[in-house]
Write a protein that holds these residues in place. Structure first.
Motif, short mmCIF file in Angstrom:
data_model
loop_
_atom_site.label_atom_id
_atom_site.label_comp_id
_atom_site.label_asym_id
_atom_site.label_seq_id
_atom_site.Cartn_x
_atom_site.Cartn_y
_atom_site.Cartn_z
N VAL A 163 -42.35 -0.72 116.94
CA VAL A 163 -42.54 -2.11 116.51
C VAL A 163 -41.91 -3.07 117.52
CG1 VAL A 163 -41.77 -3.80 114.82
CG2 VAL A 163 -42.87 -1.72 114.07
N VAL A 164 -40.67 -2.82 117.92
CA VAL A 164 -40.06 -3.82 118.79
C VAL A 164 -40.53 -3.72 120.23
CG1 VAL A 164 -38.00 -4.24 117.43
CG2 VAL A 164 -37.95 -2.49 119.19
N SER A 165 -41.17 -2.60 120.59
CA SER A 165 -41.62 -2.60 121.98
C SER A 165 -43.13 -2.70 122.13
CB SER A 165 -41.07 -1.39 122.73
OG SER A 165 -41.31 -0.24 122.02
N ILE A 167 -44.19 -7.37 112.16
CA ILE A 167 -42.98 -7.80 111.46
C ILE A 167 -43.30 -9.05 110.66
CG2 ILE A 167 -40.57 -8.46 111.74
CD1 ILE A 167 -40.62 -7.23 114.49
N PRO A 168 -42.95 -9.09 109.39
CA PRO A 168 -43.22 -10.30 108.61
C PRO A 168 -42.50 -11.50 109.21
CG PRO A 168 -42.50 -8.50 107.19
CD PRO A 168 -42.35 -8.04 108.59
N LYS A 185 -35.53 -10.64 116.06
CA LYS A 185 -35.61 -11.22 117.40
C LYS A 185 -34.21 -11.61 117.87
CE LYS A 185 -37.48 -13.77 120.80
NZ LYS A 185 -37.83 -13.10 122.05
N ARG A 186 -33.46 -12.17 116.94
CA ARG A 186 -32.13 -12.62 117.30
C ARG A 186 -31.25 -11.44 117.68
NH1 ARG A 186 -29.25 -16.15 112.85
NH2 ARG A 186 -30.79 -17.75 113.34
N ALA A 209 -52.42 -14.32 115.78
CA ALA A 209 -52.03 -14.31 114.38
C ALA A 209 -53.14 -14.94 113.57
CB ALA A 209 -50.74 -15.08 114.20
N LEU A 210 -53.94 -14.10 112.89
CA LEU A 210 -55.07 -14.66 112.15
C LEU A 210 -54.64 -15.31 110.85
CD1 LEU A 210 -57.83 -12.01 112.70
CD2 LEU A 210 -57.72 -14.32 113.58
N ASN A 211 -53.39 -15.10 110.46
CA ASN A 211 -52.96 -15.73 109.21
C ASN A 211 -52.25 -17.06 109.45
OD1 ASN A 211 -50.74 -14.69 110.38
ND2 ASN A 211 -49.92 -13.71 108.54
N ALA A 212 -52.42 -17.62 110.65
CA ALA A 212 -51.80 -18.91 110.92
C ALA A 212 -52.48 -19.99 110.08
CB ALA A 212 -51.93 -19.24 112.39
#
Lengths: 510, 369
Positions: A319-321, A327-328, A336-337, B123-126
């Motif tokens: 996911v992070v790479s 990510i919601p 990210k932080r 992002a299609l949910n924008a």
């Protein structure tokens, strides 16, 4: 190149080809005591723990030999000296009977017995010698094994003595069908091992196969059950264990009653159960001491832990790479932080932490109890806090790795836990290279391997592949006992039916 | 032997490293949270973005928005220009809100959105919204709270969606009506005064904005389109007399709706759309109290009449804007294909006769009585 070749080849040593098992020629007993003792001492190369002692049996010159390191002094007094004293005027036969002596005329055989802790009595002029059991034994108590603790149910555990272990099993299965087969394994060690099974349940083919594999062991050193395992398992290079280790009699009994074969060896408190499936490693006696719903819940958690411990770090790395789109929105900011100022790629971060945890675990085992706690504190504080503060590892990674570590210790079986911990590294590497695609590929490879693997002719991934829905009653979920009408089919038991209608079903009919 | 080892190592490394090509590390990317498009003064496209800036340590330190404004020919061109300004790689895959300045929206929006429909990572949910004024002002605006500007707009729109004030749209949902002749969409219309606030909806025809509806009208519009969200509440003046001002009013919250929409084609030209809307409402505020049977009947009648009148206004405005938000064109295409062939929907939509009829029934009126 020359140096390299030299480096790799300078310590080669040709081993002499192993001789075929030589049958020793029997050595008859000499008529004179002195000659006999001489022979024995020669045969044992004048080892210093071989003692000789003269006893005075009226009318006979006699002397006995024993290895004092293997013998119990009080037993010698009780079994040899006392009968002689008690029967001062009695005849020799009476003395020998009260000694419970066995007659042997082959000195070669006697040597083996001597080493095991028997005393040998030589009597001048006799064609036979007499062997008396005076073995000293130190057996620890039948306590609950440390690595297989349960909350409820039996708290017995196997010990290092095969006799006591067999007794623990027989005590629970008082059945004439329980068969014990003995083997002497190891050309040098000659250690004793037994297989136990129920004659009317276990598949004859399976027994045959197990028997065959054990007979085929031709090695010098066999000293424990775990070593026997490596000789008889199907694939030694598979990451998954194919024999179930247990130190719990109740687990052995449960498996015997399903038609499996159990191997016990002298000197090890571990019983090996065969054949087993993948799901057997996720069953625990606790499941059966809880009620069905609670047991199923526990089992579900354990299987879930398998998924987490293999997949979670890989998923996070992917996911992070690769796919941070998944990510919601609200979670993106914290993640990210936390990864923003980490100097390493996620895979290095994960490997660093995973290896640290493995180090801590390994160090924790070796250290004595009170010091072990300090390792926990040092590990927890240093790894958990300082590493994050120093900016080497992200917070999110700590959470992921910690969760994974916990999940990998949920597995009730120690070997499975070790193999799961090992398996997640290739998945993690694949995830760091190819993202979700890599995870999918490595999981497919693992699944293929699970489907191919067999344990003594039983498909390892049964009842999922090959699918048998009836057997799911005791795999992912645990149905109430009365609903398990049939035994599980993977050891191919001779009788499939386990019970007729009883329990709630019966109550409803009345 | 040696060659073999080298070959094997080369293959192995090549295989393993090939994956890194596609890597996009979260820690290296700059995440655009909100993007606004305006019509620049020179006819160019002006893009304003707020980029998430999480400098500082892992905890503490509130995130900032780094705002960039560039202008170019297309949205992709603008992103390239912006990449030159922004340290790090700009990534639009987590865009929360896409804003359009009214001037641009009245011209066209599809050419601007095109890039979002082509990029697999977009992002299609924008959420999509139109700003009364320029998006540059909307994004550079200083907010009183501590929220990020993008979060502010996102939550603003989301809460308005829950209250049935604006339709629930994002760039994926508007894609098909955008390209469909027989269907149109509407997006939130945001006014920026001291703070941004929802000011009804912007009606589109194709990819052009052609009109607006006020907050109350847009709510009715959504009910007529059978798109009741969680709540929808109206406040009406129902009593002329009353001791105090609040006593003149009633607030109702729509509990459930039943909509019947028919398309009748008479002859080959005359299209009539009877629209029956049956609302079951909850009286959430009636300061005058005493909701007896007679009063309820009177209120039901009064509200029905009022809402029917307002519904007529809505349909008139829709027709004026040439906005086919109920998908009448789709229905004609499906059920009267021959008629559709002879129609010039752009012209003929205005001639459609809407006959809205709203029936209100107060079914509950609070926990007291």
């Amino acid at each position: 190149m020359g140096l390299l070749t030299n480096m790799f080849t300078n310590n080669r040593r040709k081993s002499r080809p192993m001789l075929k098992k030589s049958v020793l020629t029997p050595q008859p007993v000499f008529p004179s005591v002195q000659e006999n003792i001489q022979f024995m001492q020669e045969a044992l190369f004048h080892t210093d723990d071989l003692l000789r002692q003269t006893v005075s049996i009226p009318g006979h010159t006699s002397e006995f030999l024993f290895m004092y390191t293997m013998c119990d002094q009080s037993k010698i007094r009780e079994e040899i000296l006392k009968p002689i004293l008690d029967n001062r005027d009695g005849d020799l036969e009476g003395i020998l009977i009260s000694m419970r002596a066995n007659r042997y005329d082959d000195l070669e055989k006697v040597i083996d017995l001597l080493v095991k802790g028997y005393a040998v009595l030589f009597i001048e002029g006799m064609e036979e010698c007499f062997v008396i059991e005076v073995k000293s034994s130190h057996v620890r108590s039948v306590t609950e094994p440390n690595n297989e603790k349960t909350v409820e149910g039996s708290h017995e555990g196997f010990v290092e003595s095969i006799i006591i272990n067999l007794q623990l099993v027989r005590k629970h299965i008082e059945n004439r069908n329980l068969v014990v087969k003995r083997y002497k394994l190891g050309n040098e060690t000659k250690s004793e091992a037994v297989i136990v099974y129920l004659q009317n349940l276990a598949n004859p083919k399976l027994i045959n196969e197990v028997d065959c594999r054990i007979q085929n062991i031709d090695a010098d050193n066999i000293s424990s059950a775990e070593i026997i395992e490596e000789y008889i398992e199907d694939k030694s290079f598979s990451p998954f264990p194919q024999l179930l280790h247990t130190e719990r009699p109740d687990r052995v009994i449960g498996n015997l009653l399903e038609g499996r074969v159990v191997l016990l060896a002298e000197g090890s408190s571990t019983a090996l159960i065969m054949p087993v499936t993948f799901f057997a490693f996720y069953q625990s006696p606790d499941d059966y001491s809880f009620r069905s719903l609670q047991g199923s819940f526990l089992r579900f958690i354990r299987l879930f832990s398998f998924v987490i411990s293999i997949g979670l770090p890989a998923y996070y790395i992917a996911v992070v790479s690769f796919h941070y789109e998944v990510i919601p929105q609200d979670l993106l900011l914290p993640i990210k932080r936390s990864v923003e100022h980490i100097p390493y790629p996620p895979i290095l971060e994960a490997l660093f932490l995973e290896l640290t945890i493995e180090l801590l675990r390994e160090a924790g085992i070796r250290l004595p109890g009170p010091v072990g706690q300090t390792i926990g504190i040092v590990g927890g504080l240093v790894i958990g806090d300082a590493v994050v503060k120093a900016g080497m590892v992200s917070n999110a990674m700590i959470i992921v790795v910690a969760l994974t570590a916990i999940a990998s210790f949920v597995v009730p079986s120690h070997e499975m836990s070790a193999s799961v911990r090992m398996l997640r590294f290739p998945v993690m590497v694949a995830a760091s290279l190819f993202g979700f695609f890599g995870i999918v590929y490595s999981v497919i490879i693992i699944l293929i391997h699970l489907c191919i693997l067999e344990s003594f002719g039983t498909p390892y991934f049964a009842p999922v592949a090959p699918l048998r829905l009836k057997d799911w009653k005791d795999t992912i979920i645990r149905f109430p006992q009365w609903m398990m009408k049939q035994r599980s089919n993977d050891p191919a038991p001779q009788k499939l039916d386990l019970q007729r209608s009883s329990g709630e079903e019966r109550q409803g009919n009345e | 032997m040696r060659l073999g080892i080298i070959l094997f190592a080369a293959c192995f490394i090549a295989m393993l490293l090939s994956g890194c090509w596609d890597q996009q590390l979260l820690k290296d990317d700059r995440i655009v949270y909100i993007v606004g498009f305006d019509l620049g003064s020179d006819g160019k496209l002006q893009t304003t973005t707020a980029i998430l800036d999480v400098s500082g340590s892992q905890k503490g330190m509130k995130p900032f928005s780094e705002i960039h404004t560039v202008s170019g020919y297309t949205s992709r061109h603008n992103r390239e220009i912006m990449d030159l300004e922004v340290p790090g790689r700009v990534s639009a895959s987590k865009v929360l809100v896409i804003l359009f300045g009214e001037a641009l929206a009245r011209k066209h929006i599809y050419p601007v959105l095109d890039v979002f429909y082509r990029d697999p990572r977009s992002a299609l949910n924008a959420k999509v919204a139109v700003i009364e004024g320029t998006t540059r002002d909307a994004i550079t605006m200083k907010l009183t709270g501590t929220k990020l500007i993008s979060e502010h707009y996102n939550k603003l729109i989301k809460s308005a969606e829950k209250a049935t004030n604006v339709p629930n749209v994002n760039i994926q949902f508007i894609c098909s009506p955008l390209l469909d002749q027989g269907d149109d969409f509407a997006v939130p219309y945001i006014k920026i005064a001291k703070t941004p606030s929802i000011n009804g909806i912007a009606l589109f025809n194709g990819d052009k904005m052609t009109g607006t509806l006020s907050r109350e009208e847009s709510m009715l519009y959504l009910l007529m389109a059978d798109k009741l969200s969680k709540t929808a509440s109206f406040t009406f003046e129902v009593n002329k007399e009353g001791k105090q001002n609040p006593e003149k009013y009633i607030s109702i919250d729509v509990q459930s709706i039943k909509r019947k929409l028919k398309v009748n084609v008479q002859g080959n030209r005359k299209i009539q759309v009877p629209l029956d809307l049956n609302l079951k409402v909850n009286a959430i505020e009636y300061p005058k109290n005493h909701l007896t049977k007679q009063i309820l009947d009177r209120l039901n009648k009064k509200l029905s009449k009022e809402l029917t009148r307002k519904a007529q206004v809505v349909t008139q405005k829709m027709q004026k804007a040439n906005h086919d938000g109920f998908g009448i064109g789709r229905r004609i295409m499906a059920y009267y294909p021959n008629t559709w062939k002879n129609l010039n929907w752009k012209e003929d939509y205005r001639k459609v006769e809407f006959v809205p009829k709203v029936t209100v029934e107060i079914v509950t009126h609070g926990i007291m009585n």
